[in-house]
Design a protein around this motif. Structure first.
Motif, PDB file in Angstrom:
ATOM      1  N   UNK A 180     -36.335   9.811  31.155  1.00 21.57           N
ATOM      2  CA  UNK A 180     -36.436   9.565  29.643  1.00 21.57           C
ATOM      3  C   UNK A 180     -35.872   8.390  29.032  1.00 21.57           C
ATOM      4  N   UNK A 181     -35.189   7.495  30.001  1.00 20.25           N
ATOM      5  CA  UNK A 181     -34.439   6.634  29.751  1.00 20.25           C
ATOM      6  C   UNK A 181     -34.977   5.380  30.249  1.00 20.25           C
ATOM      7  N   UNK A 182     -34.899   4.212  29.584  1.00 21.59           N
ATOM      8  CA  UNK A 182     -35.184   2.807  29.969  1.00 21.59           C
ATOM      9  C   UNK A 182     -34.398   2.545  31.040  1.00 21.59           C
ATOM     10  N   UNK A 183     -34.768   1.384  31.841  1.00 19.08           N
ATOM     11  CA  UNK A 183     -34.132   0.959  33.035  1.00 19.08           C
ATOM     12  C   UNK A 183     -33.103   0.064  32.343  1.00 19.08           C
ATOM     13  N   UNK A 184     -32.051  -0.346  33.084  1.00 21.58           N
ATOM     14  CA  UNK A 184     -31.025  -1.418  32.618  1.00 21.58           C
ATOM     15  C   UNK A 184     -31.113  -2.528  33.489  1.00 21.58           C
ATOM     16  N   UNK A 185     -31.040  -3.924  32.684  1.00 18.08           N
ATOM     17  CA  UNK A 185     -30.831  -4.788  33.668  1.00 18.08           C
ATOM     18  C   UNK A 185     -29.706  -5.761  33.227  1.00 18.08           C
ATOM     19  N   UNK A 186     -28.772  -5.838  34.297  1.00 16.58           N
ATOM     20  CA  UNK A 186     -27.497  -6.495  34.102  1.00 16.58           C
ATOM     21  C   UNK A 186     -26.958  -7.222  35.363  1.00 16.58           C
ATOM     22  N   UNK A 187     -25.836  -8.103  35.131  1.00 14.94           N
ATOM     23  CA  UNK A 187     -25.309  -8.554  36.327  1.00 14.94           C
ATOM     24  C   UNK A 187     -24.397  -7.719  36.990  1.00 14.94           C
ATOM     25  N   UNK A 226     -39.872 -12.065  36.407  1.00 18.44           N
ATOM     26  CA  UNK A 226     -40.305 -11.587  37.660  1.00 18.44           C
ATOM     27  C   UNK A 226     -39.379 -10.973  38.582  1.00 18.44           C
ATOM     28  N   UNK A 227     -39.661  -9.805  38.760  1.00 17.42           N
ATOM     29  CA  UNK A 227     -38.582  -9.064  39.723  1.00 17.42           C
ATOM     30  C   UNK A 227     -38.970  -8.457  40.963  1.00 17.42           C
ATOM     31  N   UNK A 228     -38.253  -8.554  41.923  1.00 12.46           N
ATOM     32  CA  UNK A 228     -38.737  -8.175  43.264  1.00 12.46           C
ATOM     33  C   UNK A 228     -37.623  -6.695  43.684  1.00 12.46           C
ATOM     34  N   UNK A 229     -38.594  -5.794  44.148  1.00  8.95           N
ATOM     35  CA  UNK A 229     -37.983  -4.611  44.756  1.00  8.95           C
ATOM     36  C   UNK A 229     -37.185  -4.885  45.888  1.00  8.95           C
ATOM     37  N   UNK A 230     -35.831  -4.518  46.218  1.00 13.36           N
ATOM     38  CA  UNK A 230     -35.125  -4.749  47.260  1.00 13.36           C
ATOM     39  C   UNK A 230     -34.490  -3.501  47.536  1.00 13.36           C
ATOM     40  N   UNK A 281     -28.655 -10.535  39.022  1.00 13.94           N
ATOM     41  CA  UNK A 281     -29.271  -9.627  38.268  1.00 13.94           C
ATOM     42  C   UNK A 281     -30.034  -8.814  38.487  1.00 13.94           C
ATOM     43  N   UNK A 282     -29.905  -7.482  38.352  1.00 14.58           N
ATOM     44  CA  UNK A 282     -30.882  -6.426  38.856  1.00 14.58           C
ATOM     45  C   UNK A 282     -31.151  -5.574  37.722  1.00 14.58           C
ATOM     46  N   UNK A 337     -33.139  -1.512  43.907  1.00 13.87           N
ATOM     47  CA  UNK A 337     -33.069  -2.185  43.128  1.00 13.87           C
ATOM     48  C   UNK A 337     -34.209  -3.256  42.736  1.00 13.87           C
ATOM     49  N   UNK A 338     -34.408  -3.560  41.534  1.00 14.09           N
ATOM     50  CA  UNK A 338     -35.152  -4.814  41.286  1.00 14.09           C
ATOM     51  C   UNK A 338     -34.425  -6.161  41.018  1.00 14.09           C
ATOM     52  N   UNK A 339     -34.652  -6.830  41.637  1.00 15.05           N
ATOM     53  CA  UNK A 339     -33.860  -8.229  41.574  1.00 15.05           C
ATOM     54  C   UNK A 339     -34.456  -9.128  40.919  1.00 15.05           C
TER      55      UNK A 339
END
Length: 182
Positions: free
Chosen positions: A97-104, A75-79, A89-90, A138-140
């Motif tokens: 054309x690229x997938x988003x990335x989720x990292x710390x 579950x992510x929240x846009x901030x 972790x965002x 970002x999405x946290x």
């Protein structure tokens, strides 16, 4: 001569006969109440998701393992970028054309206006991502559940969606079907 007892006109001490609901009727009512409550929860969750700008993401790689394993649903929240903190972790967009990335997040540097430059690193990675990300929002990640993405991915396939639609349609028809009154 046999007499028949009429519960409405008989004034005896026994009182009127009370008819108890059948076991099936009780189960039916319980099931309908549970389904109604689930419907209310779904409606409330949908409204909350729109009002609070919350969405779901699925982890397809192991770059955040072991903290968030492959196949997790989050579950992510846009901030706004101004609320980003080291250790969050965002999820950020990488471009068309690229997938988003989720990292710390490992560093946050204010930029021009509302823009921030953030460096991120996957928990399973040895080094930070190649370039910093320039972001205004970002999405946290608020919460995650391991392996739940596999369930969502499976249920999202057309054959399962068709089956769920048919099952729910039959349930609605059944719930509104006229019943005999005793």
């Amino acid at each position: 001569m046999t007499s028949t007892r009429n519960p409405e006109t008989d004034n005896s001490d026994a009182g009127p006969a009370v008819r108890r609901p059948s076991v099936w009727s009780s189960i039916e009512n319980l099931l309908l109440n549970v389904l109604a409550m689930l419907g209310i929860v779904c409606i409330a969750a949908t409204i909350a998701a729109f009002a609070l700008n919350i969405s779901l993401i699925m982890f397809k790689t192991g770059s955040m393992s072991p903290t968030i394993p492959t196949g997790s649903l989050a579950v992510v929240k846009q901030i706004p970028a101004s609320e980003i903190r080291v250790g969050d972790v965002t999820t950020v967009s990488r471009g068309e054309g690229q997938l988003p990335v989720t990292h710390r997040v490992v560093s946050v540097t204010p930029g021009a206006g509302d823009t921030y430059s953030i460096e991120m690193k996957g928990d399973a990675n040895d080094s930070v991502d190649a370039r910093p990300y320039e972001v205004t929002e970002v999405k946290k990640v608020l919460w995650h559940a391991p392996h739940l993405a596999y369930v969502v991915s499976t249920v999202s396939q057309p054959i399962y969606m068709a089956g769920i639609t048919i099952a729910v349609s039959l349930l609605v028809v059944w719930s509104f079907w006229p019943r005999q009154q005793p």
